[in-house]
Each structure stands twice: as structure tokens, then as C-alpha cells.
Design an enzyme around this catalytic site. Structure first.
Site: not given
Ligand SMILES: NC(=O)C1=CN([C@@H]2O[C@H](COP(=O)(O)OP(=O)(O)OC[C@H]3O[C@@H](n4cnc5c(N)ncnc54)[C@H](O)[C@@H]3O)[C@@H](O)[C@H]2O)C=CC1
Ligand SMILES: CC(C)CCC[C@@H](C)[C@H]1CC[C@H]2[C@@H]3[C@H](O)CC4=CC(=O)CC[C@]4(C)[C@H]3CC[C@]12C
Length: 415
Positions: A205, A209
Site C-alpha cells: 500500500y 501510494k
Molecule cells: N483512510 C485514510 O485514513 C487515508 C486514505 N488516504 C487515501 O485517500 C483515498 C480515499 O481513501 P478512503 O476514502 O479511505 O478509501 P475508500 O476505500 O473508502 O474509498 C476508495 C474509493 O475508491 C474506489 N475504487 C477502488 N478501486 C477502484 C477502481 N479500480 N476504479 C474506480 N474506483 C475504485 C472504491 O470503490 C472506493 O469508493 C485513497 O486514495 C487513500 O489512499 C490517504 C490517507 C489516509
Molecule cells: C491493536 C492494533 C495494533 C491496532 C491496529 C490499528 C491499525 C489498524 C491502524 C493504526 C494506524 C492506521 C493507519 C494509519 O492511520 C495511516 C493510514 C493511512 C492511509 O493512507 C490508509 C490507512 C492507514 C494505513 C491506517 C490503517 C489502519 C491503521 C494501520
């Protein structure tokens, strides 16, 4: 809305617009971008909530599509002014194969080993990367395959579609994971976009990214159809929380199953950066709005997403929302010794591998999630404020209240 604003008739595309972050970006654009005349939402799976958006003044077009399919992406991008590319496969639990993660998040180059890691996906090897800086020229991720050898999928498709169809502005949702935590567990304490940090990844992952971010930043300045330069930038959220956060929901349900308790696993002293989803969405909207006027300053730049959320350990932060919902965190120190957690994480990884032919075993705890949760990674920066006037739209109190309300809603809807 003023007629003059509406007259500009901007068309936006949000890829991944039905995901956790994507939905917030979509709603934020509809609320806060007065020049919007059409909003295209592109996702593999379209949500039923999209129907409610179709009654407003902005034309909302839902497109079911796959970013790995170049023709689908090109059709969605054609005629847009701005693309916000949030679609991605967010998988740190081993649900998808490294190849699939790479294909969706980056490009169809299945034989790439990432970032100096021994995590071998195939034949090619890429040397170590150095991150933690804002400038494109400093990125050292090794050599890309020559463009003519690249099959199209993922982020590469989005870039090529912009170039071919003449879309000039591309905002990419990157991640803090592009920087770290690294495999050595070095802390990143209150760092900013220029803080030196040895970014060495092993997991698919963060590798995907990092590579995708590099593609996006390197595309800045490419001529798009019509001859104008492509302007790109990347936003790096830390761990996002808020309404719709699946892992928060999982922790909540786990706590309910354990009689209203969660057991501390990580020392309270390990700080983990978190940012509210509404503020991440707001940053996307602002960047997209300002890219045109400030192309010279913002093009090719990276910005951490930040707000006023407090620095806390992952578990203590979650308790800010789960405690008011009736859960408590047992222990002021981790209940299990760290070596035992490492052992259990390794055991989970082994079980996942052994059981793979029979079933998908993907628990929260694995060596990667343990390492991320157990390494301090916090950002402290004002780059977004300096470059495009970003201020968080939601205060910490507001973000907290909204998230608690959402968790409480999850509780009542599951009863
Ligand atoms: N959740 C987090 O804590 C973080 C997320 N991100 C980034 O933010 C973005 C959004 O993440 P989230 O909303 O958390 O994830 P999510 O899984 O909720 O949203 C991702 C969306 O992309 C769509 N998707 C996946 N594969 C696809 C494909 N082949 N074609 C079209 N659509 C597709 C999914 O259906 C989903 O709706 C991602 O790029 C992720 O890497 C970055 C930092 C932290
Ligand atoms: C008891 C366990 C050790 C606790 C597990 C917690 C984990 C599941 C989560 C702890 C940190 C999270 C990640 C972090 O917030 C950074 C992220 C950034 C992204 O772009 C995608 C999600 C994630 C990797 C997030 C995923 C869950 C954790 C690893």
C-alpha cells in the site's frame, strides 16, 4: 448564487467519489464551489445516496467505472476542468494481492519491487527513496519503466486521460504513508513537508501510494491537448477519521462484543497523526479552486493534510469518540508485552498465508499495522495555509461532535 459565478461553468470529476473521503469531497464541492456546473462521480461501486444529489442546481453525473480501464477513465475525464483523484485500493490487511493494489493505485506494471524493499512483487528492483520534501526534483524513487512499456491502469490512466483530453488541473489524494512510518520504525515527530526522513517501504500500500504520487508530480508541466500545461499537486492526509470511517466502526463493534471494553495494546506515548475527513475534503476543494490562479507556486507540490485534532496515540484518539458512546479503554499501559504482539502479528500473517487457498483471513493486527500503530508519526506544518490560504473548516470540537454523533448513529442503526 451570482449568475457571473455560475457562468464559469466548471466541470469537476471526483474519482472514488463514493468512498469514505470521496463522498465528503463530493458533498463539500456541492456546498462550497459556486462555479460548479457539473460534478462527475466516478467509482467502481456507486452509492444509493447519489440520487439525493441529483435534485440540486448542479448537474450530478454518476459514472460506474474502473480506473484500471483507460477508455472508461478517458470518457469520464473528457470535458472536465478539474480532476480530483481519490480512488484507490486502501488495503493494509492483506485482502487484495500486491499486484491488484499496484494496478489500481499506480499503473499496470506488475513486476515492480518498491522503494528499496525486500518485498518482492516481481522481477524489477527499485532503489531506496528519500522523502519528506516538497520539491519534485528531490524525489528519488528509482527508474520508471519506459512509458511505451507501461500498460495503462490506475493513476497513470488518470494522468494520461488529462493529457489526451485537455484537462489542466489534477489533484491527487496521496497519503502520509508515502513518507512513513518507515520499516525501521523511525519516529516522525511534528514533521513538515521538508523534514528529512528516510522513507523505506515494504508494504504494497505505501509503495503504491509513493509511486503514484511520484507519477502525478512528475506529470506537472506536461502539455495537455490544446497546448496548456498540466498542473498537478498531491495531498497527504494522515489517518483520516470522521463520519463513515470503517475502522472506527470495527473498533466500536469489537468493544461492544467485549462487554464495552477495549484493551490497550499500544503505549499512550506513541503519537499518531489524525485529521478530520471534513477538513481533508475542504483542503481538496480549496486546492482545486486555487490551482489555476497559483499554478506556478502550487504545481508539483505536496501538502500534508492537517487540522487542530490533538496529537494522541491511535487508541487514545479513538477513545475521544468511543468513550462518549459507552466504551472504555482498559489499562494505562499495554496489557500484552510488545514481543507478544509481534509474535501474534507474525502468527496472523502466517495464518493468512496458510489459509489463503481456503478463506480470506485478514485481521486488524499484522506486522505492518502493528508497526504503523506503534511508531510516532505526527505532522506540524502551515504550508497549505501559506500556499493557498487553508484554514480548517471544522474545529476539533466540531469534528469530535460530528464523529461521536455518527458512531452513535451506527449503534442505533445496528440495534
Ligand atoms: N483512510 C485514510 O485514513 C487515508 C486514505 N488516504 C487515501 O485517500 C483515498 C480515499 O481513501 P478512503 O476514502 O479511505 O478509501 P475508500 O476505500 O473508502 O474509498 C476508495 C474509493 O475508491 C474506489 N475504487 C477502488 N478501486 C477502484 C477502481 N479500480 N476504479 C474506480 N474506483 C475504485 C472504491 O470503490 C472506493 O469508493 C485513497 O486514495 C487513500 O489512499 C490517504 C490517507 C489516509
Ligand atoms: C491493536 C492494533 C495494533 C491496532 C491496529 C490499528 C491499525 C489498524 C491502524 C493504526 C494506524 C492506521 C493507519 C494509519 O492511520 C495511516 C493510514 C493511512 C492511509 O493512507 C490508509 C490507512 C492507514 C494505513 C491506517 C490503517 C489502519 C491503521 C494501520
Amino acid at each position: 448564487m451570482a449568475d457571473s459565478a455560475r457562468a464559469q461553468k466548471l466541470v469537476y470529476l471526483v474519482t472514488g467519489g463514493c468512498g469514505f473521503l470521496g463522498e465528503h469531497v463530493v458533498r463539500m464541492l456541492l456546498q462550497r464551489e459556486p462555479r460548479l456546473c457539473e460534478l462527475r462521480i466516478f467509482d467502481l461501486h456507486l452509492g444509493p445516496w447519489l440520487d439525493e444529489l441529483k435534485t440540486g442546481p448542479v448537474r450530478v453525473t454518476a459514472i460506474q467505472g474502473d480506473v484500471t480501464q483507460a477508455h472508461e477513465v478517458a470518457a469520464a475525464v473528457a470535458g472536465t476542468h478539474v480532476v480530483i483523484h481519490t480512488a484507490g485500493l486502501v488495503d493494509v490487511f492483506g485482502k487484495a494481492s500486491p499486484e491488484t493494489i499496484h494496478e489500481v493505485n499506480v499503473q499496470g506494471w506488475p513486476s515492480v519491487t518498491c522503494c528499496g524493499s525486500p518485498w518482492t512483487w516481481g522481477r524489477k528492483h527499485m532503489p531506496s527513496s528519500t522523502f519528506g520534501m516538497g520539491r519534485r526534483k528531490k524525489l528519488q524513487l528509482g527508474h520508471s519503466p519506459p512509458p511505451h512499456l507501461l500498460p495503462s491502469p490506475g493513476t497513470q490512466n488518470v494522468i494520461e486521460a488529462c493529457v489526451q483530453t485537455g484537462t489542466q488541473f489534477l489533484v491527487y489524494t496521496s497519503s502520509m504513508e508515502v513518507v512513513g512510518p518507515n520499516v525501521k520504525g523511525h519516529p516522525f515527530y511534528r514533521g513538515n513537508e521538508d523534514t528529512p526522513y528516510e522513507a523505506v517501504h515494504r508494504h504494497p500500500y505505501p509503495c503504491s501510494k509513493a509511486l503514484a504520487e511520484r507519477l502525478v508530480l512528475e506529470a506537472n508541466g506536461r502539455k495537455v491537448r490544446g497546448g496548456l500545461p498540466l498542473v498537478t499537486c498531491a495531498l497527504r492526509p494522515t489517518g483520516i477519521y470522521g463520519e463513515g470511517h470503517q475502522i472506527m466502526r470495527d473498533f466500536y463493534h469489537q468493544g461492544l462484543r467485549l462487554g464495552g471494553r477495549l484493551f490497550r495494546a499500544i503505549p499512550a506515548s506513541v503519537e499518531h497523526g489524525r485529521v478530520y475527513v471534513g477538513n481533508v475534503a475542504w483542503m481538496h476543494v480549496l486546492v482545486a479552486r486555487e490551482l489555476e490562479q497559483r499554478a506556478a507556486l502550487m504545481g508539483g507540490q505536496v501538502y500534508f493534510c492537517y487540522d487542530k485534532s490533538p496529537y494522541k496515540s491511535y487508541e487514545d484518539f479513538n477513545m475521544e469518540f468511543l468513550r462518549p458512546c459507552g466504551l472504555r479503554l482498559v489499562g494505562t499501559r499495554p496489557l500484552l508485552p510488545y514481543w507478544l504482539l509481534v509474535f501474534l502479528a507474525a502468527l496472523n500473517a502466517l495464518l493468512q498465508w496458510l489459509l489463503r487457498p481456503l478463506l480470506l483471513y485478514a485481521p486488524l493486527l499484522n506486522p505492518y499495522t502493528l508497526a504503523v500503530a506503534n511508531t510516532t508519526f505526527t505532522v506540524s506544518t502551515n504550508k497549505a495555509q501559506r500556499h493557498f490560504g487553508y484554514e480548517p473548516l471544522f474545529s476539533w470540537e466540531d469534528s469530535r461532535t460530528r464523529t461521536i454523533r455518527w458512531v452513535q448513529g451506527v449503534e442505533s442503526s445496528s440495534q
